[in-house]
Design a protein around this motif. Sequence first.
Motif, PDB file in Angstrom:
ATOM      1  N   GLY A  40     -12.157   0.181  40.602  1.00  0.00           N
ATOM      2  CA  GLY A  40     -11.294  -0.178  39.498  1.00  0.00           C
ATOM      3  C   GLY A  40     -12.020  -1.007  38.457  1.00  0.00           C
ATOM      4  N   VAL A  41     -11.617  -0.807  37.203  1.00  0.00           N
ATOM      5  CA  VAL A  41     -12.172  -1.571  36.096  1.00  0.00           C
ATOM      6  C   VAL A  41     -11.092  -2.484  35.504  1.00  0.00           C
ATOM      7  CG1 VAL A  41     -13.178  -1.425  33.780  1.00  0.00           C
ATOM      8  CG2 VAL A  41     -13.889   0.194  35.576  1.00  0.00           C
ATOM      9  N   ALA A  42      -9.955  -1.898  35.131  1.00  0.00           N
ATOM     10  CA  ALA A  42      -8.878  -2.686  34.532  1.00  0.00           C
ATOM     11  C   ALA A  42      -7.592  -1.879  34.558  1.00  0.00           C
ATOM     12  CB  ALA A  42      -9.216  -3.082  33.093  1.00  0.00           C
ATOM     13  N   ALA A  43      -6.475  -2.583  34.567  1.00  0.00           N
ATOM     14  CA  ALA A  43      -5.156  -1.946  34.541  1.00  0.00           C
ATOM     15  C   ALA A  43      -4.303  -2.596  33.467  1.00  0.00           C
ATOM     16  CB  ALA A  43      -4.475  -2.063  35.904  1.00  0.00           C
ATOM     17  N   LEU A  44      -3.343  -1.798  32.958  1.00  0.00           N
ATOM     18  CA  LEU A  44      -2.466  -2.244  31.880  1.00  0.00           C
ATOM     19  C   LEU A  44      -1.034  -1.871  32.219  1.00  0.00           C
ATOM     20  CD1 LEU A  44      -2.065  -3.323  28.957  1.00  0.00           C
ATOM     21  CD2 LEU A  44      -2.464  -0.991  28.166  1.00  0.00           C
ATOM     22  N   GLU A  45      -0.185  -2.884  32.348  1.00  0.00           N
ATOM     23  CA  GLU A  45       1.220  -2.648  32.672  1.00  0.00           C
ATOM     24  C   GLU A  45       1.986  -2.355  31.385  1.00  0.00           C
ATOM     25  OE1 GLU A  45       3.628  -2.840  36.003  1.00  0.00           O
ATOM     26  OE2 GLU A  45       3.581  -1.488  34.261  1.00  0.00           O
ATOM     27  N   SER A  55      -6.564  -1.615  26.496  1.00  0.00           N
ATOM     28  CA  SER A  55      -5.428  -1.698  25.583  1.00  0.00           C
ATOM     29  C   SER A  55      -4.869  -0.295  25.386  1.00  0.00           C
ATOM     30  CB  SER A  55      -5.856  -2.287  24.230  1.00  0.00           C
ATOM     31  OG  SER A  55      -6.792  -1.438  23.593  1.00  0.00           O
ATOM     32  N   LYS A  56      -3.793  -0.203  24.611  1.00  0.00           N
ATOM     33  CA  LYS A  56      -3.275   1.125  24.301  1.00  0.00           C
ATOM     34  C   LYS A  56      -2.864   1.197  22.846  1.00  0.00           C
ATOM     35  CE  LYS A  56       1.385   0.136  26.034  1.00  0.00           C
ATOM     36  NZ  LYS A  56       2.407   0.508  27.044  1.00  0.00           N
ATOM     37  N   GLU A  66     -12.467  -0.923  25.517  1.00  0.00           N
ATOM     38  CA  GLU A  66     -13.563  -1.433  24.714  1.00  0.00           C
ATOM     39  C   GLU A  66     -14.575  -2.089  25.647  1.00  0.00           C
ATOM     40  OE1 GLU A  66     -11.914  -0.876  20.613  1.00  0.00           O
ATOM     41  OE2 GLU A  66     -13.924  -1.191  21.449  1.00  0.00           O
ATOM     42  N   MET A  67     -15.822  -1.638  25.575  1.00  0.00           N
ATOM     43  CA  MET A  67     -16.856  -2.162  26.470  1.00  0.00           C
ATOM     44  C   MET A  67     -17.967  -2.780  25.634  1.00  0.00           C
ATOM     45  SD  MET A  67     -17.056   0.817  29.370  1.00  0.00           S
ATOM     46  CE  MET A  67     -17.824   2.007  28.283  1.00  0.00           C
ATOM     47  N   ASN A  68     -18.243  -4.045  25.889  1.00  0.00           N
ATOM     48  CA  ASN A  68     -19.290  -4.776  25.183  1.00  0.00           C
ATOM     49  C   ASN A  68     -20.344  -5.269  26.151  1.00  0.00           C
ATOM     50  OD1 ASN A  68     -17.989  -4.678  22.537  1.00  0.00           O
ATOM     51  ND2 ASN A  68     -16.493  -6.096  23.404  1.00  0.00           N
ATOM     52  N   ASP A  69     -21.513  -5.618  25.598  1.00  0.00           N
ATOM     53  CA  ASP A  69     -22.603  -6.147  26.421  1.00  0.00           C
ATOM     54  C   ASP A  69     -22.864  -5.245  27.624  1.00  0.00           C
ATOM     55  OD1 ASP A  69     -23.243  -9.177  28.358  1.00  0.00           O
ATOM     56  OD2 ASP A  69     -24.617  -7.868  27.246  1.00  0.00           O
ATOM     57  N   LEU A  70     -23.002  -3.970  27.376  1.00  0.00           N
ATOM     58  CA  LEU A  70     -23.193  -3.022  28.469  1.00  0.00           C
ATOM     59  C   LEU A  70     -24.543  -3.233  29.149  1.00  0.00           C
ATOM     60  CD1 LEU A  70     -21.565   0.055  26.790  1.00  0.00           C
ATOM     61  CD2 LEU A  70     -20.912  -0.884  29.009  1.00  0.00           C
ATOM     62  N   ARG A  71     -24.543  -2.980  30.451  1.00  0.00           N
ATOM     63  CA  ARG A  71     -25.723  -3.167  31.282  1.00  0.00           C
ATOM     64  C   ARG A  71     -26.057  -1.864  31.990  1.00  0.00           C
ATOM     65  NH1 ARG A  71     -22.653  -8.419  33.843  1.00  0.00           N
ATOM     66  NH2 ARG A  71     -22.688  -9.704  31.946  1.00  0.00           N
ATOM     67  N   PRO A  72     -27.298  -1.660  32.410  1.00  0.00           N
ATOM     68  CA  PRO A  72     -27.628  -0.434  33.134  1.00  0.00           C
ATOM     69  C   PRO A  72     -26.727  -0.200  34.344  1.00  0.00           C
ATOM     70  CG  PRO A  72     -29.633  -1.534  32.437  1.00  0.00           C
ATOM     71  CD  PRO A  72     -28.495  -2.454  32.073  1.00  0.00           C
ATOM     72  N   ASN A  73     -26.274  -1.258  34.970  1.00  0.00           N
ATOM     73  CA  ASN A  73     -25.403  -1.151  36.142  1.00  0.00           C
ATOM     74  C   ASN A  73     -24.003  -0.648  35.790  1.00  0.00           C
ATOM     75  OD1 ASN A  73     -25.197  -1.500  38.979  1.00  0.00           O
ATOM     76  ND2 ASN A  73     -23.937  -3.324  38.657  1.00  0.00           N
TER      77      ASN A  73
END
Length: 124
Positions: A47-52, A70-71, A81-88
Amino acid sequence: QLQLVESGGGSVQAGGSLRLSCAASGGTLSAYCMAWFRERPGKEREGVAALEVDGRTVNAPPARGRFTISKDSTKNTLVLEMNDLRPNDTAVYYCAAKRSGGYCVPLPLFFHDWGQGTQVTVSS
């Protein structure tokens, strides 16, 4: 049953940003708990994130401080939205839906409608 189609994946260098979208049809997002998941190479889906439906969010460790779920209700679209992405963070990212009610947390077993995924590749 919702039909979900992800887009926005691609290749980016470490430190970069990407915006993933998940277009929904067959229902309105206002009736669903929505979430993002990912499968990294050789790893189980996580899981990464959930939005109710009321706007509350639950961020799993991969998302905290860097990703925002968000929606866009006008487009019936879920966004990550993904920031500061890493190889992992390299993974196939999936959006998923479950009928609102009960827990809205990013655990795969709770979700019944899935998109086909979009590849995100982060290079160092």
